[in-house]
Design a protein around this motif. Structure first.
Motif, PDB file in Angstrom:
ATOM      1  N   ASP A  75       0.970  -0.979  -0.043  1.00  0.00           N
ATOM      2  CA  ASP A  75       0.169  -0.061  -0.191  1.00  0.00           C
ATOM      3  C   ASP A  75       0.864   1.250   0.045  1.00  0.00           C
ATOM      4  OD1 ASP A  75      -1.654   2.053   0.730  1.00  0.00           O
ATOM      5  OD2 ASP A  75      -2.660   1.140   1.967  1.00  0.00           O
ATOM      6  N   PRO A  76       0.991   1.882  -0.991  1.00  0.00           N
ATOM      7  CA  PRO A  76       1.748   3.215  -1.087  1.00  0.00           C
ATOM      8  C   PRO A  76       1.218   4.147  -0.291  1.00  0.00           C
ATOM      9  CG  PRO A  76       0.387   2.972  -3.090  1.00  0.00           C
ATOM     10  CD  PRO A  76       0.019   1.983  -2.311  1.00  0.00           C
ATOM     11  N   GLY A  77       0.004   4.155   0.340  1.00  0.00           N
ATOM     12  CA  GLY A  77      -0.450   5.235   1.193  1.00  0.00           C
ATOM     13  C   GLY A  77      -0.150   5.165   2.674  1.00  0.00           C
ATOM     14  N   LEU A  78       0.644   3.751   2.933  1.00  0.00           N
ATOM     15  CA  LEU A  78       0.914   3.445   4.472  1.00  0.00           C
ATOM     16  C   LEU A  78       2.308   4.068   4.630  1.00  0.00           C
ATOM     17  CD1 LEU A  78      -0.728   1.895   6.260  1.00  0.00           C
ATOM     18  CD2 LEU A  78       0.397  -0.065   5.679  1.00  0.00           C
ATOM     19  N   GLU A  79       2.527   4.566   5.710  1.00  0.00           N
ATOM     20  CA  GLU A  79       3.864   5.073   5.944  1.00  0.00           C
ATOM     21  C   GLU A  79       4.235   4.366   7.347  1.00  0.00           C
ATOM     22  OE1 GLU A  79       6.281   9.424   6.891  1.00  0.00           O
ATOM     23  OE2 GLU A  79       3.966   9.331   6.530  1.00  0.00           O
ATOM     24  N   TRP A  80       5.414   3.877   7.408  1.00  0.00           N
ATOM     25  CA  TRP A  80       5.755   3.129   8.344  1.00  0.00           C
ATOM     26  C   TRP A  80       6.923   4.065   9.315  1.00  0.00           C
ATOM     27  CZ3 TRP A  80       3.962  -1.411  10.095  1.00  0.00           C
ATOM     28  CH2 TRP A  80       2.847  -1.838   8.849  1.00  0.00           C
ATOM     29  N   VAL A 105       4.749   0.717  14.284  1.00  0.00           N
ATOM     30  CA  VAL A 105       3.763   2.126  14.198  1.00  0.00           C
ATOM     31  C   VAL A 105       3.733   2.497  12.618  1.00  0.00           C
ATOM     32  CG1 VAL A 105       3.270   4.245  15.214  1.00  0.00           C
ATOM     33  CG2 VAL A 105       4.300   2.422  16.495  1.00  0.00           C
ATOM     34  N   TYR A 106       2.555   2.764  12.258  1.00  0.00           N
ATOM     35  CA  TYR A 106       2.434   3.469  10.955  1.00  0.00           C
ATOM     36  C   TYR A 106       1.320   4.333  10.809  1.00  0.00           C
ATOM     37  CZ  TYR A 106      -1.981   0.543  11.128  1.00  0.00           C
ATOM     38  OH  TYR A 106      -3.074   0.041  11.554  1.00  0.00           O
ATOM     39  N   ARG A 107       1.236   4.988   9.640  1.00  0.00           N
ATOM     40  CA  ARG A 107       0.338   6.360   9.502  1.00  0.00           C
ATOM     41  C   ARG A 107      -0.359   5.679   8.095  1.00  0.00           C
ATOM     42  NH1 ARG A 107       3.162  11.055   9.247  1.00  0.00           N
ATOM     43  NH2 ARG A 107       3.118  10.962  11.596  1.00  0.00           N
ATOM     44  N   ASP A 108      -1.393   5.712   8.264  1.00  0.00           N
ATOM     45  CA  ASP A 108      -2.458   5.552   7.117  1.00  0.00           C
ATOM     46  C   ASP A 108      -3.335   6.858   7.012  1.00  0.00           C
ATOM     47  OD1 ASP A 108      -3.653   4.726   4.822  1.00  0.00           O
ATOM     48  OD2 ASP A 108      -4.827   2.961   5.865  1.00  0.00           O
ATOM     49  N   GLY A 109      -2.842   7.834   6.090  1.00  0.00           N
ATOM     50  CA  GLY A 109      -3.498   9.175   5.831  1.00  0.00           C
ATOM     51  C   GLY A 109      -3.116  10.045   7.013  1.00  0.00           C
ATOM     52  N   GLN A 110      -4.303  10.232   7.853  1.00  0.00           N
ATOM     53  CA  GLN A 110      -4.209  11.185   9.029  1.00  0.00           C
ATOM     54  C   GLN A 110      -4.333  10.112  10.299  1.00  0.00           C
ATOM     55  OE1 GLN A 110      -3.365  14.363   8.989  1.00  0.00           O
ATOM     56  NE2 GLN A 110      -3.382  14.039   6.908  1.00  0.00           N
ATOM     57  N   GLU A 111      -4.536   8.783  10.203  1.00  0.00           N
ATOM     58  CA  GLU A 111      -4.588   7.990  11.364  1.00  0.00           C
ATOM     59  C   GLU A 111      -3.436   7.245  11.435  1.00  0.00           C
ATOM     60  OE1 GLU A 111      -8.074   6.082  12.008  1.00  0.00           O
ATOM     61  OE2 GLU A 111      -9.265   7.723  11.331  1.00  0.00           O
ATOM     62  N   GLU A 112      -3.069   7.073  12.606  1.00  0.00           N
ATOM     63  CA  GLU A 112      -1.801   6.440  13.175  1.00  0.00           C
ATOM     64  C   GLU A 112      -2.459   4.791  13.831  1.00  0.00           C
ATOM     65  OE1 GLU A 112       1.446   7.625  15.362  1.00  0.00           O
ATOM     66  OE2 GLU A 112       1.726   9.526  14.192  1.00  0.00           O
ATOM     67  N   GLY A 113      -1.774   3.875  13.554  1.00  0.00           N
ATOM     68  CA  GLY A 113      -1.953   2.713  13.906  1.00  0.00           C
ATOM     69  C   GLY A 113      -0.666   1.741  14.394  1.00  0.00           C
ATOM     70  N   GLU A 114      -0.791   0.650  14.850  1.00  0.00           N
ATOM     71  CA  GLU A 114       0.368  -0.208  15.137  1.00  0.00           C
ATOM     72  C   GLU A 114       0.048  -1.472  14.762  1.00  0.00           C
ATOM     73  OE1 GLU A 114       0.981   0.336  19.424  1.00  0.00           O
ATOM     74  OE2 GLU A 114       0.056  -1.472  19.921  1.00  0.00           O
ATOM     75  N   LEU A 115       1.162  -2.282  14.338  1.00  0.00           N
ATOM     76  CA  LEU A 115       0.841  -3.720  14.164  1.00  0.00           C
ATOM     77  C   LEU A 115       1.636  -4.367  15.182  1.00  0.00           C
ATOM     78  CD1 LEU A 115       0.442  -6.175  12.600  1.00  0.00           C
ATOM     79  CD2 LEU A 115       2.469  -5.706  11.041  1.00  0.00           C
ATOM     80  N   ARG A 116       1.293  -5.577  15.905  1.00  0.00           N
ATOM     81  CA  ARG A 116       2.097  -6.160  16.832  1.00  0.00           C
ATOM     82  C   ARG A 116       1.861  -7.659  16.320  1.00  0.00           C
ATOM     83  NH1 ARG A 116       2.927  -4.264  22.223  1.00  0.00           N
ATOM     84  NH2 ARG A 116       2.292  -2.212  22.374  1.00  0.00           N
ATOM     85  N   GLU A 117       2.982  -8.412  16.324  1.00  0.00           N
ATOM     86  CA  GLU A 117       3.209  -9.690  16.004  1.00  0.00           C
ATOM     87  C   GLU A 117       4.187 -10.475  16.443  1.00  0.00           C
ATOM     88  OE1 GLU A 117       2.536 -10.082  11.423  1.00  0.00           O
ATOM     89  OE2 GLU A 117       4.421 -11.267  11.575  1.00  0.00           O
TER      90      GLU A 117
END
Length: 135
Positions: A75-80, A105-117
């Protein structure tokens, strides 16, 4: 007279994996194929950097053959934004398998999120490969 923008060499930028090294002396070597990961954690960090820099080919090459998808669309819109290693088991140069738990931690547009794995890694033909995420 307008200021000219200078283009920063990506190889001289900080490595996305969080290492104190620059990208060219860290994960880029693995992405280019001039080095291989010696530990499961090094592979995990290089795979995170590959997501951050758009290196889909590297991600596919380092995926275990048993679980590798046919293709991968990033996804080119996802910023890590950052990587934190939470823990690991095995995965040394002397092991055949290992796990690495991380938080990304990533940003998708104006929203930040996190991936735990908690990722599982196995050696395939002597090289570390990503297998899957443990439940």
């Amino acid at each position: 007279m307008p200021k000219r923008r200078t283009r920063t060499d990506p190889a001289a930028a900080p490595c996305p994996c969080g290492s104190p090294k620059v990208y060219g002396g860290c994960c880029a070597r693995l992405h280019r194929g001039s080095a291989v990961a010696s530990t499961a954690e090094e592979l995990m960090r290089s795979r995170y950097s590959a997501f951050a820099t758009g290196e889909a080919g590297y991600l596919l090459r380092t995926w275990h053959p048993r679980t590798r998808p046919q293709h991968l669309d990033l996804d080119p819109g996802l910023e890590w934004l950052g990587l934190e290693i939470v823990g690991s088991t095995g995965g040394s140069p002397f092991h055949q398998e290992g796990t690495v738990s991380f938080r990304a931690v990533y940003r998708d547009g104006q929203e930040e999120g996190e991936l735990r794995e908690n990722s599982r890694f196995l050696r395939a033909d002597g090289a570390w490969t990503y297998v899957d995420a443990l439940a």
